[in-house]
Scaffold this active site. Structure first.
Site, PDB file in Angstrom:
ATOM      1  CG  ASP A   1       1.366   1.901   0.760  1.00 17.48           C
ATOM      2  OD1 ASP A   1       0.764   0.861   1.082  1.00 17.48           O
ATOM      3  OD2 ASP A   1       2.176   2.449   1.535  1.00 17.48           O
TER       4      ASP A   1
ATOM      5  CE  LYS B   1       1.468  -1.031   4.454  1.00 20.40           C
ATOM      6  NZ  LYS B   1       1.895  -0.307   3.253  1.00 20.40           N
TER       7      LYS B   1
ATOM      8  CD  GLU C   1       5.142   3.493  -1.175  1.00 20.32           C
ATOM      9  OE1 GLU C   1       6.322   3.204  -1.484  1.00 20.32           O
ATOM     10  OE2 GLU C   1       4.662   3.227  -0.068  1.00 20.32           O
TER      11      GLU C   1
ATOM     12  CG  ASP D   1       5.271   6.607   0.865  1.00 27.02           C
ATOM     13  OD1 ASP D   1       4.237   7.091   0.357  1.00 27.02           O
ATOM     14  OD2 ASP D   1       5.243   5.655   1.671  1.00 27.02           O
TER      15      ASP D   1
ATOM     16  CE  LYS E   1       7.014   7.201   5.239  1.00 31.68           C
ATOM     17  NZ  LYS E   1       5.694   6.662   4.889  1.00 31.68           N
TER      18      LYS E   1
HETATM   19 MG    MG Z   1       3.625   4.019   1.535  1.00 31.25          MG
END
Ligand code: MG
Length: 341
Positions: free
Chosen positions: A227, A251, A199, A173, A144
């Site tokens: 995303d 997802k 991401e 991300d 992250k």
């Molecule tokens: Mg993500």
């Protein structure tokens, strides 16, 4: 054919709070559904709603389930509105599980096993986590970023790369945290490093985000992944139509027609990474079945989320470097359903 229909709403405390780009999550709300056909074949599904990700709410799912009533026809199930995409995914999962049970055959997997990405914490805490995860067998890591200052994080990037085992891949991300200039600085820095993709470098709802994302994807060698920009079938279709050259983080639980949308991504030979929507075991099995049926390149799963719930009965398979198709088929969805009684 008329099926018996049942649903159970849940509100489950998490084992530890989950920090997302949209705030702190202490519990998970959603709805499980159960369908039983005239032959007694039973299927389960989950509407794992994430309203901050552009889905319907648990209240809306509950109201729609109450309207369906205890006996439903295929036509009534097909008429559930498209905006209730999590509920549609749940019903699709419950009916396809029903069909496969009736035919007495397991769902056919394209992959026997898939690697799983290990999630690394933001900031300096990342450095002490890499070695134990590498020793446990992980080779794809997701870090992250966009949480601390950009200068500090760019310095840390070199330490992170140095700590990775050889052949490892690093996913970054940013959860939409950067402006154009910061995204460019990161992309310049990543060009010669083992970064699989970045991401969501800029926010999905930022002004001109689509043009900016397309421009960045064309100007730098490191792939970008969408995303938050993909909050449903319509977004996937739009980016697919626009020829997005990067990765689609999918997802499945947030797609009303996961099978159809994934078939279109497969036909376009898109790069797809399957990702969790923090489902219980019920939604996890349905989402992971989609991942195991994906015919394209097998990229590491973004499903390293369990144990997640305070009550372990609701968890999917525990975090490990690989997940096998048979682990997915062994997920006990009935136990999760019964635990809500
Ligand atoms: Mg993500």
């Amino acid at each position: 054919m008329v099926s018996l229909f049942n649903f159970r709403r849940y509100r489950l405390p998490l084992r530890t709070v989950v920090r997302t780009a949209h705030g702190v999550l202490a519990e998970r709300e959603g709805v499980l559904v159960r369908l039983e056909d005239e032959n007694g074949a039973v299927g389960y599904g989950e509407a794992a709603v994430l309203p901050w990700f552009g889905t319907e709410t648990a209240d809306e799912v509950e109201a729609a389930c109450a309207t369906l009533g205890p006996r439903v026809t295929a036509a009534e199930l097909a008429a559930v509105p498209a905006r209730l995409k999590c509920l549609r995914f749940a019903l699709q999962a419950a009916t396809s599980a029903e069909a496969s049970a009736a035919e007495r055959r397991p769902v056919k997997a394209t992959q026997k096993y898939l690697p799983v990405a290990a999630l690394l914490p933001a900031g300096r805490a990342v450095l002490s986590k890499i070695l134990p995860l590498a020793e446990a067998g992980f080779r794809t890591f997701k870090w992250k970023v966009g949480v601390g200052g950009i200068d500090d994080e760019l310095v840390l990037l070199d330490d992170v790369c140095a700590a990775l085992p050889s052949g490892a891949k690093l996913r970054l991300d940013a959860n939409g945290a950067w402006q154009r200039r910061q995204a460019e600085q990161w992309l310049e820095r990543c060009a010669e490093r083992p970064v699989e993709f970045i991401e969501q470098p800029v926010a999905a709802d930022a002004r001109g985000a689509e043009n900016l994302l397309r421009g960045l994807a064309n100007d730098y060698p490191t792939p970008l992944a969408l995303d938050e920009s993909l909050a449903g079938d319509g977004d996937v279709e739009r980016w697919l139509g626009a020829g997005w050259p990067g990765v689609f983080v999918v997802k499945p639980s947030l797609l009303g027609d996961a099978a159809g949308t994934l078939a279109r991504l497969a036909a376009a030979k898109s790069k797809v990474v399957f990702s969790s929507a923090l489902e219980t075991a019920v939604g996890a099995r349905a989402a992971l079945r989609q991942a195991f049926q994906w015919p394209g390149e097998a990229r590491a799963l973004g499903f390293g989320v369990w144990p997640l719930f305070a009550d372990a009965q609701f968890d999917g398979p525990a975090l490990a470097p690989f997940l096998r198709a048979e682990d997915v088929e062994r997920i006990n969805v009935e136990a999760a359903w019964n635990a809500l009684n």
